[in-house]
Design a protein around this motif. Structure first.
Motif, PDB file in Angstrom:
ATOM      1  N   UNK A 125     -55.598   1.029 -39.848  1.00 39.79           N
ATOM      2  CA  UNK A 125     -54.487   1.400 -40.727  1.00 39.79           C
ATOM      3  C   UNK A 125     -53.371   2.031 -39.905  1.00 39.79           C
ATOM      4  N   UNK A 126     -53.747   2.908 -38.984  1.00 37.98           N
ATOM      5  CA  UNK A 126     -52.748   3.567 -38.146  1.00 37.98           C
ATOM      6  C   UNK A 126     -51.940   2.544 -37.360  1.00 37.98           C
ATOM      7  N   UNK A 152     -54.866  13.128 -36.628  1.00 38.41           N
ATOM      8  CA  UNK A 152     -55.887  12.305 -35.992  1.00 38.41           C
ATOM      9  C   UNK A 152     -55.474  11.935 -34.566  1.00 38.41           C
ATOM     10  N   UNK A 153     -56.271  12.360 -33.608  1.00 39.34           N
ATOM     11  CA  UNK A 153     -55.955  12.130 -32.198  1.00 39.34           C
ATOM     12  C   UNK A 153     -55.857  10.641 -31.892  1.00 39.34           C
ATOM     13  N   UNK A 154     -56.812   9.857 -32.376  1.00 38.10           N
ATOM     14  CA  UNK A 154     -56.809   8.430 -32.072  1.00 38.10           C
ATOM     15  C   UNK A 154     -55.550   7.758 -32.624  1.00 38.10           C
ATOM     16  N   UNK A 155     -55.163   8.148 -33.824  1.00 32.59           N
ATOM     17  CA  UNK A 155     -53.949   7.574 -34.408  1.00 32.59           C
ATOM     18  C   UNK A 155     -52.701   7.939 -33.617  1.00 32.59           C
ATOM     19  N   UNK A 157     -52.552   8.566 -30.446  1.00 33.10           N
ATOM     20  CA  UNK A 157     -52.584   7.755 -29.222  1.00 33.10           C
ATOM     21  C   UNK A 157     -52.095   6.329 -29.508  1.00 33.10           C
ATOM     22  N   UNK A 158     -52.483   5.803 -30.655  1.00 29.76           N
ATOM     23  CA  UNK A 158     -52.028   4.457 -31.042  1.00 29.76           C
ATOM     24  C   UNK A 158     -50.508   4.435 -31.174  1.00 29.76           C
ATOM     25  N   UNK A 159     -49.936   5.481 -31.789  1.00 30.63           N
ATOM     26  CA  UNK A 159     -48.480   5.551 -31.929  1.00 30.63           C
ATOM     27  C   UNK A 159     -47.806   5.599 -30.558  1.00 30.63           C
ATOM     28  N   UNK A 160     -48.353   6.387 -29.646  1.00 31.20           N
ATOM     29  CA  UNK A 160     -47.791   6.442 -28.291  1.00 31.20           C
ATOM     30  C   UNK A 160     -47.870   5.082 -27.609  1.00 31.20           C
ATOM     31  N   UNK A 161     -48.991   4.400 -27.767  1.00 27.35           N
ATOM     32  CA  UNK A 161     -49.142   3.066 -27.177  1.00 27.35           C
ATOM     33  C   UNK A 161     -48.119   2.083 -27.754  1.00 27.35           C
ATOM     34  N   UNK A 162     -47.874   2.170 -29.061  1.00 27.60           N
ATOM     35  CA  UNK A 162     -46.930   1.258 -29.704  1.00 27.60           C
ATOM     36  C   UNK A 162     -45.511   1.504 -29.197  1.00 27.60           C
ATOM     37  N   UNK A 163     -45.139   2.766 -29.031  1.00 27.49           N
ATOM     38  CA  UNK A 163     -43.822   3.063 -28.466  1.00 27.49           C
ATOM     39  C   UNK A 163     -43.695   2.459 -27.070  1.00 27.49           C
ATOM     40  N   UNK A 164     -44.748   2.620 -26.291  1.00 33.25           N
ATOM     41  CA  UNK A 164     -44.742   2.061 -24.941  1.00 33.25           C
ATOM     42  C   UNK A 164     -44.630   0.535 -24.974  1.00 33.25           C
ATOM     43  N   UNK A 165     -45.375  -0.091 -25.873  1.00 30.76           N
ATOM     44  CA  UNK A 165     -45.374  -1.555 -25.971  1.00 30.76           C
ATOM     45  C   UNK A 165     -44.030  -2.092 -26.444  1.00 30.76           C
ATOM     46  N   UNK A 170     -39.452   7.930 -27.141  1.00 35.23           N
ATOM     47  CA  UNK A 170     -39.882   8.787 -28.234  1.00 35.23           C
ATOM     48  C   UNK A 170     -40.764   9.941 -27.828  1.00 35.23           C
ATOM     49  N   UNK A 171     -40.848  10.879 -28.737  1.00 35.55           N
ATOM     50  CA  UNK A 171     -41.751  12.018 -28.652  1.00 35.55           C
ATOM     51  C   UNK A 171     -42.803  11.835 -29.745  1.00 35.55           C
ATOM     52  N   UNK A 172     -44.058  11.966 -29.382  1.00 33.20           N
ATOM     53  CA  UNK A 172     -45.143  11.773 -30.346  1.00 33.20           C
ATOM     54  C   UNK A 172     -45.836  13.099 -30.581  1.00 33.20           C
TER      55      UNK A 172
END
Length: 467
Positions: A125-126, A152-155, A157-165, A170-172
């Motif tokens: 979902x995240x 949620x830590x995992x979520x 991290x997913x947001x940070x990965x998406x910004x990178x991709x 951005x700041x997460x």
């Protein structure tokens, strides 16, 4: 060096110094490095010593690029501007934007925000919803954003990965909160919240690709005072000091929140609590600030902390207007925030326009009459500054982005006022024989434009979105 250089030629508009100082260069040549995005040259062709400019351009290889049709250029009705900066946005809330805005803030949080954010414990979902918000934000011209994630830590991290991709700057923020009586299942124990916050900061700093680019950064995120114990705030302040990271939260947002803080901490307001915990730093951005006292503004100024003005959500939840003139005079840094989903639009153009209308509303409430000789203190130029260079300065990245100064990153938007069907031609007799002046064209974009007029989006010199 020459191989990685790219060139732009055409009209640009930016704020090189401060508010209300829009510089429009009708024939600009800009060179930037496509690998790291750094702008190496900016020429105003009409006001440069031609011989010296020709020598510089020849040494950079401009002629070869021009002959090979590799120069980015503008046509009639087009111009280049710096990318927009969103100083306050809740990434998980995008999924229910425009919902429940008829409720008081605390009810809205309990009925919509916390249940939705709890669902982000599911990584699938995240990822789905974070991809939606980042993709849409970039398409609307937001090249830099300060995001709230969830607890949620995992979520996060997913947001940070998406910004990178996806290439967005951005700041997460992993949300920290250890008090939530309205929705007790959405919260953390104090020690766990502190452990998660520090581990997330360390994770971003240790990710080789992310940390080397320095485009995606962590931001400590105590949600707001009613959901944070004094112990949690103090612990986060210690992490901020040891890791030298950004901090974001909410401050003096609405009357119901102020009343709840008084109930929890009699005689003490949120600015003082943040200050005691060491959370007011030059890297701190606090949203709203509608009900700040003069003394609190002084405290923010002394600590170098900034305010994210969220005019759209303020109209729904703040029980008041933020007079940005007061903040500007105090010297407190100021950025604009969409505040999705308290604000129903992710477009920073809507935030700019609402900021202008808020200023007009404050004038009406105060019985002020516009000056017949002086321009308004807050107009399209001021709002544009807050969404570009002003926002960058408030977030501590003013030396990197926000304008087209040499040495900054090429974060840019290609604007076309002739497409989309939303900006009609001027009638004959207005402007220059029915053609808008460059200043009028820029103003019309701020007042009438939207994502349809954004043809391309660059971050760090690389295209992130185009149509």
């Amino acid at each position: 060096m020459k191989k990685s250089l790219k060139f732009f030629r055409g009209r640009i508009a930016h704020c090189p110094q401060g508010p209300r100082q829009i510089e429009i260069i009708n024939d600009a040549i800009m060179a930037f490095d496509s690998h790291n995005g750094i702008i190496s040259r900016l020429f105003d062709v009409d006001h440069c010593e031609s011989e010296k400019m020709e020598q510089d351009l020849q040494s950079l290889g401009f002629d070869d690029h021009y002959r090979e049709n590799k120069v980015i250029s503008t046509k009639s009705g087009q111009f280049l501007i710096p990318g927009f900066i969103d100083g306050h946005i809740h990434a998980p809330q995008y999924s229910y934007t425009g919902t429940g805005l008829d409720k008081p803030l605390l009810q809205w949080l309990d009925q919509y925000t916390f249940p939705v954010e709890e669902s982000f414990k599911d990584p699938s979902i995240a990822r789905e919803r974070y991809e939606q918000v980042v993709t849409r934000a970039v398409s609307e011209g937001t090249t830099t954003a300060m995001y709230f994630a969830t607890i949620h830590v995992e979520g996060a991290k997913i947001l940070a990965d998406i910004l990178h991709e996806k290439g967005q700057r951005g700041f997460v923020g992993l949300v920290s909160m250890d008090i939530n009586p309205g929705v007790p299942e959405y919260g953390q124990h104090t020690d766990a919240a502190l452990d998660d916050a520090e581990s997330f900061v360390s994770w971003i700093q240790q990710q080789k690709e992310i940390s080397e680019e320095k485009r995606v950064l962590p931001v400590l995120t105590p949600r707001y005072i009613p959901t944070c114990s004094v112990e949690l705030l103090s612990g986060l302040g210690d992490i901020a000091r040891r890791h030298d990271v950004h901090v974001q939260s909410h401050v003096a947002e609405s009357l119901d929140v102020i009343e709840e803080i008084e109930r929890q901490h009699p005689g003490v307001r949120d600015v003082e609590l943040f200050d005691r915990a060491g959370l007011l730093t030059p890297k701190t951005v606090l949203a709203h600030g509608v009900h700040l006292t003069d003394e609190e503004l002084t405290t923010l100024k002394e600590n170098g902390s900034s305010i994210a003005h969220c005019p759209l959500s303020n109209l729904y939840f703040a029980n008041g207007f933020l007079d940005v003139r007061r903040l500007m005079k105090s010297g407190v840094g100021l950025t604009l925030g969409s505040d999705v989903a308290g604000g129903y639009s992710i477009s920073m153009l809507d935030s700019m326009r609402t900021a202008i209308m808020t200023y007009r509303a404050v004038q009406i409430m105060n019985g002020e009459r516009p000056s017949p000789t002086e321009p308004p203190e807050i107009n399209h130029a001021t709002a544009f500054y807050m969404a570009t260079l002003g926002g960058a300065r408030a977030m501590g990245i003013g030396e990197q982005v926000g304008s087209f100064a040499q040495g900054k990153k090429f974060d840019a938007l290609m604007i076309d006022t002739t497409v989309g069907g939303n900006i009609d031609p001027l009638v004959v007799g207005i402007g220059q024989n029915g053609t808008p002046t460059p200043q009028e064209e820029f103003e019309r974009f701020v007042h009438l434009g939207d994502g349809r007029n954004i043809l391309s989006v660059w971050v760090d010199g690389k295209v992130c979105a185009s149509q």
